[in-house]
Write an enzyme that holds these catalytic residues in place. Structure first.
Site, PDB file in Angstrom:
ATOM      1  N   LYS A   1      24.768 -40.425 -19.136  1.00  0.00           N
ATOM      2  CA  LYS A   1      24.919 -39.273 -18.239  1.00  0.00           C
ATOM      3  C   LYS A   1      25.262 -39.797 -16.864  1.00  0.00           C
ATOM      4  O   LYS A   1      24.842 -40.898 -16.488  1.00  0.00           O
ATOM      5  CB  LYS A   1      23.586 -38.515 -18.159  1.00  0.00           C
ATOM      6  CG  LYS A   1      23.704 -37.132 -17.592  1.00  0.00           C
ATOM      7  CD  LYS A   1      24.035 -36.139 -18.685  1.00  0.00           C
ATOM      8  CE  LYS A   1      24.239 -34.739 -18.157  1.00  0.00           C
ATOM      9  NZ  LYS A   1      24.587 -33.812 -19.234  1.00  0.00           N
TER      10      LYS A   1
ATOM     11  N   GLY B   1      20.804 -15.440 -19.995  1.00  0.00           N
ATOM     12  CA  GLY B   1      21.937 -16.262 -19.551  1.00  0.00           C
ATOM     13  C   GLY B   1      23.180 -15.951 -20.362  1.00  0.00           C
ATOM     14  O   GLY B   1      23.458 -16.607 -21.364  1.00  0.00           O
TER      15      GLY B   1
ATOM     16  N   GLY C   1      26.286 -16.620 -20.346  1.00  0.00           N
ATOM     17  CA  GLY C   1      27.387 -17.481 -19.914  1.00  0.00           C
ATOM     18  C   GLY C   1      28.104 -18.056 -21.112  1.00  0.00           C
ATOM     19  O   GLY C   1      28.127 -17.455 -22.194  1.00  0.00           O
TER      20      GLY C   1
ATOM     21  N   VAL D   1      27.487 -20.362 -23.252  1.00  0.00           N
ATOM     22  CA  VAL D   1      26.703 -20.505 -24.482  1.00  0.00           C
ATOM     23  C   VAL D   1      26.215 -19.139 -24.970  1.00  0.00           C
ATOM     24  O   VAL D   1      26.425 -18.756 -26.127  1.00  0.00           O
ATOM     25  CB  VAL D   1      25.489 -21.450 -24.253  1.00  0.00           C
ATOM     26  CG1 VAL D   1      24.584 -21.483 -25.483  1.00  0.00           C
ATOM     27  CG2 VAL D   1      25.970 -22.849 -23.898  1.00  0.00           C
TER      28      VAL D   1
HETATM   29  P1  NAD Z   1      27.247 -21.055 -17.726  1.00  0.00           P
HETATM   30  O1  NAD Z   1      27.248 -21.398 -16.292  1.00  0.00           O
HETATM   31  O2  NAD Z   1      28.528 -20.716 -18.418  1.00  0.00           O
HETATM   32  O3  NAD Z   1      26.260 -19.822 -18.011  1.00  0.00           O
HETATM   33  C1  NAD Z   1      24.961 -19.768 -17.523  1.00  0.00           C
HETATM   34  C2  NAD Z   1      24.590 -18.296 -17.423  1.00  0.00           C
HETATM   35  O4  NAD Z   1      23.244 -18.211 -17.030  1.00  0.00           O
HETATM   36  C3  NAD Z   1      25.391 -17.522 -16.378  1.00  0.00           C
HETATM   37  O5  NAD Z   1      25.721 -16.253 -16.916  1.00  0.00           O
HETATM   38  C4  NAD Z   1      24.418 -17.370 -15.213  1.00  0.00           C
HETATM   39  O6  NAD Z   1      24.665 -16.198 -14.452  1.00  0.00           O
HETATM   40  C5  NAD Z   1      23.129 -17.271 -15.971  1.00  0.00           C
HETATM   41  N1  NAD Z   1      21.940 -17.578 -15.179  1.00  0.00           N
HETATM   42  C6  NAD Z   1      21.772 -18.472 -14.200  1.00  0.00           C
HETATM   43  N2  NAD Z   1      20.514 -18.431 -13.731  1.00  0.00           N
HETATM   44  C7  NAD Z   1      19.884 -17.484 -14.473  1.00  0.00           C
HETATM   45  C8  NAD Z   1      18.562 -16.969 -14.484  1.00  0.00           C
HETATM   46  N3  NAD Z   1      17.645 -17.448 -13.658  1.00  0.00           N
HETATM   47  N4  NAD Z   1      18.265 -15.988 -15.376  1.00  0.00           N
HETATM   48  C9  NAD Z   1      19.187 -15.530 -16.229  1.00  0.00           C
HETATM   49  N5  NAD Z   1      20.443 -15.977 -16.259  1.00  0.00           N
HETATM   50  C10 NAD Z   1      20.780 -16.942 -15.388  1.00  0.00           C
HETATM   51  O7  NAD Z   1      26.511 -22.278 -18.442  1.00  0.00           O
HETATM   52  P2  NAD Z   1      26.538 -22.654 -19.988  1.00  0.00           P
HETATM   53  O8  NAD Z   1      27.601 -23.661 -20.237  1.00  0.00           O
HETATM   54  O9  NAD Z   1      26.485 -21.409 -20.810  1.00  0.00           O
HETATM   55  O10 NAD Z   1      25.166 -23.447 -20.097  1.00  0.00           O
HETATM   56  C11 NAD Z   1      23.928 -22.768 -20.188  1.00  0.00           C
HETATM   57  C12 NAD Z   1      22.855 -23.754 -20.579  1.00  0.00           C
HETATM   58  O11 NAD Z   1      23.195 -24.343 -21.834  1.00  0.00           O
HETATM   59  C13 NAD Z   1      22.659 -24.938 -19.619  1.00  0.00           C
HETATM   60  O12 NAD Z   1      21.289 -25.294 -19.683  1.00  0.00           O
HETATM   61  C14 NAD Z   1      23.486 -26.050 -20.260  1.00  0.00           C
HETATM   62  O13 NAD Z   1      23.012 -27.329 -19.876  1.00  0.00           O
HETATM   63  C15 NAD Z   1      23.232 -25.771 -21.713  1.00  0.00           C
HETATM   64  N6  NAD Z   1      24.242 -26.282 -22.648  1.00  0.00           N
HETATM   65  C16 NAD Z   1      25.536 -25.935 -22.527  1.00  0.00           C
HETATM   66  C17 NAD Z   1      26.454 -26.394 -23.457  1.00  0.00           C
HETATM   67  C18 NAD Z   1      27.901 -25.962 -23.415  1.00  0.00           C
HETATM   68  O14 NAD Z   1      28.612 -26.245 -24.374  1.00  0.00           O
HETATM   69  N7  NAD Z   1      28.347 -25.292 -22.388  1.00  0.00           N
HETATM   70  C19 NAD Z   1      26.057 -27.227 -24.494  1.00  0.00           C
HETATM   71  C20 NAD Z   1      24.705 -27.577 -24.590  1.00  0.00           C
HETATM   72  C21 NAD Z   1      23.805 -27.089 -23.659  1.00  0.00           C
END
Ligand code: NAD
Length: 370
Positions: free
Chosen positions: A77, A177, A179, A181
């Site tokens: 990382k 969340g 987003g 995922v």
């Molecule tokens: P993203 O930025 O696309 O989405 C995150 C979402 O969470 C957004 O809609 C944001 O508004 C929301 N959010 C932020 N703070 C919040 C809160 N306090 N309460 C509710 N919602 C909140 O990010 P992502 O890529 O979807 O990643 C989300 C999580 O999954 C992270 O922990 C990331 O490390 C993990 N993750 C992502 C992936 C990937 O492929 N993108 C893979 C493994 C793990």
């Protein structure tokens, strides 16, 4: 932290490299945790408050995630200190500088993470030829756009339903969340017949016991709006999403959102972790005591890195999706069967499985972790 060796154990880290170039205000850290299985893959996180210790924890999480997913990659990382929303030209200079300083460390392959995206990966590829999560025009598979992690999460739920006598078709689920995922996980679950009753984003939560229209929500998010702009639902504050009674609860936002003091508010039958480290170990123990099935993060959310590894091998999108389905289903079943048989936490079963896979590779190495 006074000494990086306080981070060290029998698995790693192999290398901790601090990068400093005052000319462009560059401060960053790379942790290569363990490369017994192959060159490490892990994202570059950009934030103002990232630390060496956080970087090392995340690198270890990648060692386990990659090993659990059966990838021929170790864990690493990197973190870059700075506001990811800084002017683009300045961000590009920092990222180009950071990767140039790490050009020779070919035990680490850069990927996207919080604060970095496919365009940042294109800059890195341009400088040093070594990055995944690239834009499509550079041969990349845009894993967030296609919903790789959400697809994997769906398969984890599909397998896990047998372990808590649940039927996806009549299940009501909640996503914290909405987003990259969360929204894709919701899309696949709805396609299988489940009903989304509440979702949240950073602006707040919405709830409708009769179900939310996921297509409308996806369209809303695509225009840059919040889920709170959806009209046909009750509006609640973000934290209230924890209390909503449901069958499946999916954290897909921030780390450590469920801890000992709020875990008893969860009123669900299954938790499937989309976010990284969303639930503390102590809270996971309480879930277990209450008979709530829990699929840990590095098992349930491995779809993204499986997709990144497929991109690195040069295989296409269809092969990546097939690999996600096969690996997520097999791992979820193995972890939940072991947990059930040995009466242990799914996380302990998952950690034992991942550790065993790392150690098997280490046995073939003269120097165990590299
Ligand atoms: P993203 O930025 O696309 O989405 C995150 C979402 O969470 C957004 O809609 C944001 O508004 C929301 N959010 C932020 N703070 C919040 C809160 N306090 N309460 C509710 N919602 C909140 O990010 P992502 O890529 O979807 O990643 C989300 C999580 O999954 C992270 O922990 C990331 O490390 C993990 N993750 C992502 C992936 C990937 O492929 N993108 C893979 C493994 C793990």
């Amino acid at each position: 932290m006074n000494d990086v060796f306080t981070l060290a154990d029998d698995l790693g880290p192999l290398k901790v490299i601090h990068i400093h170039e005052p000319g462009i205000g560059l401060k960053g850290v790379l942790v290569v945790d363990n490369v017994a299985r192959g060159p490490s893959i892990g994202g570059v996180r950009m934030a103002v408050d990232v630390t060496t210790e956080e970087c090392a924890r995340l690198a270890r999480a990648m060692t386990f995630k990659n090993a659990a997913a059966g990838l021929s990659h170790g864990g690493g990382k990197s973190v870059l200190i700075g506001d990811p929303k800084m002017p683009k030209a300045q961000k590009e200079t920092l990222i180009r500088g950071f990767c140039c300083a790490l050009r020779e460390v070919d035990q680490y392959i850069f990927g996207p993470d919080m604060g970095t995206d496919e365009e940042c990966m294109a800059w890195i590829k341009d400088e040093i030829g070594r990055a995944v999560g690239l834009p499509r025009e550079l041969g990349g598979i845009p894993l967030d756009e296609i919903g790789a992690t959400g697809y994997g999460l769906f398969h984890a739920v599909d397998v896990a339903q047998d372990f808590c006598d649940l039927d996806i078709k009549s299940a009501r689920f909640v996503v914290q969340g909405f987003g990259a995922v969360g929204k894709h996980a919701a899309k696949y679950l709805c396609a299988a017949g489940a009903t989304a009753i509440a979702v949240s984003d950073s602006k707040g939560a919405i709830y409708n016991p009769d179900g939310l229209d996921i297509e409308r929500l996806l369209a809303l998010k695509a225009t840059g709006k919040s889920v709170t702009d959806y009209d046909d639902a009750e509006h609640r504050d973000g934290d209230a999403i924890i209390d909503i009674e449901c069958d499946i609860w999916i954290p897909a936002a921030r780390p450590d959102v469920i801890h000992e003091s709020n875990v008893n508010r969860l009123n669900t039958r299954m938790v499937v972790q989309g976010a990284n480290i969303p639930i503390t170990y102590a809270a996971e123990k309480k879930l277990h005591e209450r008979g709530i099935l829990n699929v840990p993060d590095f098992i349930a959310n491995a779809g993204g890195v499986i997709c990144a590894a497929a991109e690195y091998q040069g295989t296409g999108e269809a092969a990546a999706f097939a690999a996600i389905e096969e690996k997520l289903r097999r791992n979820t079943r193995e972890v939940l069967e072991t947990a059930q048989r040995e009466q242990i936490l799914p996380r302990d079963a998952a950690l034992a499985m991942a550790r065993r896979r790392v150690e098997q590779a280490m046995r073939h190495r003269r120097w165990h972790i590299f």
